[in-house]
Design a protein around this motif. Structure first.
Motif, PDB file in Angstrom:
ATOM      1  N   SER A   7       0.824  -1.216   0.000  1.00  0.00           N
ATOM      2  CA  SER A   7       0.000   0.000   0.000  1.00  0.00           C
ATOM      3  C   SER A   7       0.855   1.261   0.000  1.00  0.00           C
ATOM      4  CB  SER A   7      -0.915   0.005   1.232  1.00  0.00           C
ATOM      5  OG  SER A   7      -1.857  -1.044   1.181  1.00  0.00           O
ATOM      6  N   THR A   8       0.309   2.281  -0.646  1.00  0.00           N
ATOM      7  CA  THR A   8       0.995   3.575  -0.695  1.00  0.00           C
ATOM      8  C   THR A   8       0.147   4.688  -0.096  1.00  0.00           C
ATOM      9  OG1 THR A   8       0.112   3.953  -2.926  1.00  0.00           O
ATOM     10  CG2 THR A   8       2.290   2.930  -2.764  1.00  0.00           C
ATOM     11  N   ASP A   9      -0.984   4.331   0.532  1.00  0.00           N
ATOM     12  CA  ASP A   9      -1.905   5.346   1.038  1.00  0.00           C
ATOM     13  C   ASP A   9      -1.908   5.468   2.558  1.00  0.00           C
ATOM     14  OD1 ASP A   9      -3.096   2.968   1.741  1.00  0.00           O
ATOM     15  OD2 ASP A   9      -5.128   3.582   1.148  1.00  0.00           O
ATOM     16  N   GLY A  10      -0.971   4.793   3.226  1.00  0.00           N
ATOM     17  CA  GLY A  10      -0.916   4.850   4.682  1.00  0.00           C
ATOM     18  C   GLY A  10      -1.469   3.621   5.378  1.00  0.00           C
ATOM     19  N   THR A  11      -1.979   2.649   4.612  1.00  0.00           N
ATOM     20  CA  THR A  11      -2.530   1.430   5.213  1.00  0.00           C
ATOM     21  C   THR A  11      -1.471   0.689   6.025  1.00  0.00           C
ATOM     22  OG1 THR A  11      -4.140   1.164   3.423  1.00  0.00           O
ATOM     23  CG2 THR A  11      -3.622  -0.789   4.720  1.00  0.00           C
ATOM     24  N   TRP A  12      -0.284   0.509   5.442  1.00  0.00           N
ATOM     25  CA  TRP A  12       0.769  -0.236   6.120  1.00  0.00           C
ATOM     26  C   TRP A  12       1.216   0.481   7.388  1.00  0.00           C
ATOM     27  CZ3 TRP A  12       2.552  -4.664   7.128  1.00  0.00           C
ATOM     28  CH2 TRP A  12       3.840  -4.853   7.645  1.00  0.00           C
ATOM     29  N   GLU A  13       1.365   1.769   7.338  1.00  0.00           N
ATOM     30  CA  GLU A  13       1.782   2.524   8.516  1.00  0.00           C
ATOM     31  C   GLU A  13       0.727   2.420   9.625  1.00  0.00           C
ATOM     32  OE1 GLU A  13       4.085   3.700   5.105  1.00  0.00           O
ATOM     33  OE2 GLU A  13       1.909   3.574   5.396  1.00  0.00           O
ATOM     34  N   TRP A  14      -0.552   2.430   9.228  1.00  0.00           N
ATOM     35  CA  TRP A  14      -1.616   2.280  10.226  1.00  0.00           C
ATOM     36  C   TRP A  14      -1.520   0.903  10.886  1.00  0.00           C
ATOM     37  CZ3 TRP A  14      -5.417  -0.911  11.757  1.00  0.00           C
ATOM     38  CH2 TRP A  14      -6.329  -0.406  12.672  1.00  0.00           C
ATOM     39  N   LEU A  15      -1.284  -0.130  10.093  1.00  0.00           N
ATOM     40  CA  LEU A  15      -1.172  -1.480  10.654  1.00  0.00           C
ATOM     41  C   LEU A  15      -0.014  -1.575  11.645  1.00  0.00           C
ATOM     42  CD1 LEU A  15      -1.852  -3.601   7.438  1.00  0.00           C
ATOM     43  CD2 LEU A  15      -3.243  -3.609   9.522  1.00  0.00           C
ATOM     44  N   LEU A  16       1.124  -0.992  11.317  1.00  0.00           N
ATOM     45  CA  LEU A  16       2.268  -1.028  12.223  1.00  0.00           C
ATOM     46  C   LEU A  16       1.943  -0.318  13.532  1.00  0.00           C
ATOM     47  CD1 LEU A  16       5.277  -0.330   9.799  1.00  0.00           C
ATOM     48  CD2 LEU A  16       4.552  -2.519  10.777  1.00  0.00           C
ATOM     49  N   ASN A  17       1.316   0.825  13.442  1.00  0.00           N
ATOM     50  CA  ASN A  17       0.992   1.586  14.647  1.00  0.00           C
ATOM     51  C   ASN A  17      -0.081   0.895  15.491  1.00  0.00           C
ATOM     52  OD1 ASN A  17       2.810   3.635  13.998  1.00  0.00           O
ATOM     53  ND2 ASN A  17       1.286   4.772  12.801  1.00  0.00           N
ATOM     54  N   ALA A  18      -0.960   0.136  14.825  1.00  0.00           N
ATOM     55  CA  ALA A  18      -2.079  -0.495  15.532  1.00  0.00           C
ATOM     56  C   ALA A  18      -1.661  -1.691  16.369  1.00  0.00           C
ATOM     57  CB  ALA A  18      -3.142  -0.927  14.514  1.00  0.00           C
ATOM     58  N   ARG A  19      -0.452  -2.186  16.178  1.00  0.00           N
ATOM     59  CA  ARG A  19      -0.024  -3.366  16.941  1.00  0.00           C
ATOM     60  C   ARG A  19      -0.013  -3.114  18.440  1.00  0.00           C
ATOM     61  NH1 ARG A  19       5.484  -5.160  14.121  1.00  0.00           N
ATOM     62  NH2 ARG A  19       5.766  -2.897  14.270  1.00  0.00           N
ATOM     63  N   SER A  20       0.264  -1.879  18.841  1.00  0.00           N
ATOM     64  CA  SER A  20       0.276  -1.575  20.275  1.00  0.00           C
ATOM     65  C   SER A  20      -1.126  -1.631  20.871  1.00  0.00           C
ATOM     66  CB  SER A  20       0.879  -0.187  20.506  1.00  0.00           C
ATOM     67  OG  SER A  20       0.123   0.813  19.832  1.00  0.00           O
ATOM     68  N   GLN A  21      -2.140  -1.343  20.064  1.00  0.00           N
ATOM     69  CA  GLN A  21      -3.522  -1.375  20.544  1.00  0.00           C
ATOM     70  C   GLN A  21      -4.138  -2.752  20.411  1.00  0.00           C
ATOM     71  OE1 GLN A  21      -6.045   1.496  18.615  1.00  0.00           O
ATOM     72  NE2 GLN A  21      -7.885   0.882  19.738  1.00  0.00           N
ATOM     73  N   TYR A  22      -3.718  -3.511  19.387  1.00  0.00           N
ATOM     74  CA  TYR A  22      -4.281  -4.831  19.129  1.00  0.00           C
ATOM     75  C   TYR A  22      -3.157  -5.865  19.165  1.00  0.00           C
ATOM     76  CZ  TYR A  22      -8.082  -1.904  17.332  1.00  0.00           C
ATOM     77  OH  TYR A  22      -9.079  -0.960  17.195  1.00  0.00           O
TER      78      TYR A  22
END
Length: 320
Positions: A40-55
C-alpha cells in the motif's frame, strides 16, 4: 483448538480501522489476526504497524508480491501468504470493506470446532448502517443479502472458515486469477467435503456503490467468469433475456403484449430474491433495483463473452 483470522489488503486506509476493530472485538478471541499488505501507498501499512500496540493479536505482513504488478492473482496470493503464516489449525477469512458482529467468528467456526464440518460459509449482507441506493439495488446480483438473518448458500471469502489441512489438500487459493479465486477455491473444496452454512455469520459489507461503480464491478465479475470458463448457464440465461427483449421491442410494430409480458418477467427477476426486505424501501430504491436488473443481462453477456475471448481479468480498483 485455536482459530486465526486472515485478510489481505491494498490501499484500504479508510477501511482497515473498522475491519481490525471488529475482528478484535469477537466473543471467540482469535489467536491472531494476520493481515497481508500487498504494498500500500496510502498509509494502510503505517496504520497497521501503529495499531499493533492497541491490538496485540494483530500480525501485519508486508509482501509486495501480493500485488497485480508482481502476481496475476494478488488477492489469492495474499490469502495464501497469510494462511501459511498463521499458527492455528482453523482459518477464518475476512475482507477489507467489511465489519463483523462480535459473535461472527464463534458462529462461523462452531461447526468446525465441534467436529461436524471442515469447511463453513457465512455469506455477506449489506451493512445496514449506511447503504447507498445502488448498494441495495445491486446487492442480490452479487450474492449479497439485505437482511443479516436471511439464509445463504453463496460462497464468498468475506466470511469463510476451514481447516488449514484442507487448504493444503486443495493447493490453496488459485494464484492465476485476479477475481473469482474464492469461487474456484470453493469448487475444489466441495469436491472433498460438504460445506456447513453458518447462521448469523455474515460479513457486513459496505461497497458504497454509485450506479457506475456497481456496473463496473458486475462487468469485472462477468469478465472473470468468461476468462475462467465458469458459469456458462448464467451466460445462457442472460443472453436469452437479451434476445427476448429485442424480439419484444421488434414486435411492438404489431402488438405490445410481448413487451408487457417481458416487463412482468423483469419485475420477477428484479425482486424475487429479497422483496420482503424491500417492503419498507422508498420508491427510489425500487426504481433503482428495476433499472439495475434491466441492465444486468446486457452487462453480464457482453463482458462474459469478452472474458471468454480475451482470457484476461480486469484489474481491481486498487491496482487500476
Amino acid at each position: 483448538m485455536a482459530v486465526s483470522v486472515i485478510a489481505t489488503v491494498l490501499n484500504e486506509v479508510d477501511e482497515i480501522p473498522n475491519l481490525v476493530a471488529s475482528l478484535s472485538d469477537q466473543t471467540l478471541i482469535a489467536a491472531e489476526v494476520v493481515i497481508v499488505d500487498g504494498g500500500s501507498t496510502d498509509g494502510t501499512w503505517e496504520w497497521l504497524l501503529n495499531a499493533r500496540s492497541q491490538y496485540p493479536a494483530l500480525l501485519p505482513i508486508r509482501d509486495e508480491s501480493c500485488n497485480l504488478k508482481q502476481s496475476p492473482g494478488p488477492i489469492a496470493r495474499g490469502r495464501n501468504v497469510a494462511i501459511a503464516a498463521a499458527s492455528s489449525d482453523i482459518i477464518a477469512c475476512a475482507d477489507a470493506g467489511c465489519t463483523y458482529r462480535p459473535d461472527w467468528l464463534a458462529n462461523l467456526t462452531a461447526s468446525i470446532l465441534s467436529g461436524v464440518a471442515e469447511y463453513a460459509l457465512g455469506g455477506s449482507c449489506i451493512d445496514p448502517a449506511s447503504p447507498t441506493v445502488w448498494d441495495i439495488a445491486s446487492a442480490p446480483f452479487f450474492g449479497v443479502k439485505l437482511n443479516p438473518n436471511e439464509p445463504t448458500k453463496s460462497c464468498t471469502a468475506r466470511s469463510m472458515a476451514f481447516r488449514k489441512e484442507l487448504w493444503q489438500r486443495v493447493g490453496g487459493f488459485p494464484e492465476t486469477v485476479l477475481l473469482g479465486e474464492d469461487t474456484l477455491f470453493d469448487a475444489k473444496v466441495r469436491k472433498l467435503v460438504t460445506p456447513a452454512f453458518a447462521q448469523r455469520a455474515k460479513a457486513f459489507y459496505r461497497p458504497r456503490h454509485a450506479l457506475r461503480s456497481a456496473l463496473r464491478q458486475l462487468a469485472s465479475y462477468a469478465v472473470a467468469d468468461g476468462a475462467l470458463g465458469i458459469r456458462p448457464a448464467r451466460l445462457f440465461r442472460n443472453l436469452a433475456r437479451c434476445v427476448v427483449e429485442v424480439l419484444a421491442l421488434i414486435a411492438l410494430r404489431w402488438t405490445p403484449i410481448p413487451l408487457l409480458c417481458i416487463l412482468v418477467l423483469e419485475n420477477y427477476f428484479a425482486f424475487h430474491f429479497d422483496w420482503r426486505s424491500l417492503q419498507r424501501a422508498s420508491f427510489r430504491i425500487w426504481a433503482a433495483r428495476f433499472i439495475f436488473s434491466l441492465l444486468v443481462p446486457w452487462v453480464v453477456s457482453w463482458n462474459q463473452i469478452k472474458g471468454g475471448i480475451t482470457k484476461a481479468n480486469q484489474p481491481n480498483r486498487q491496482n487500476a
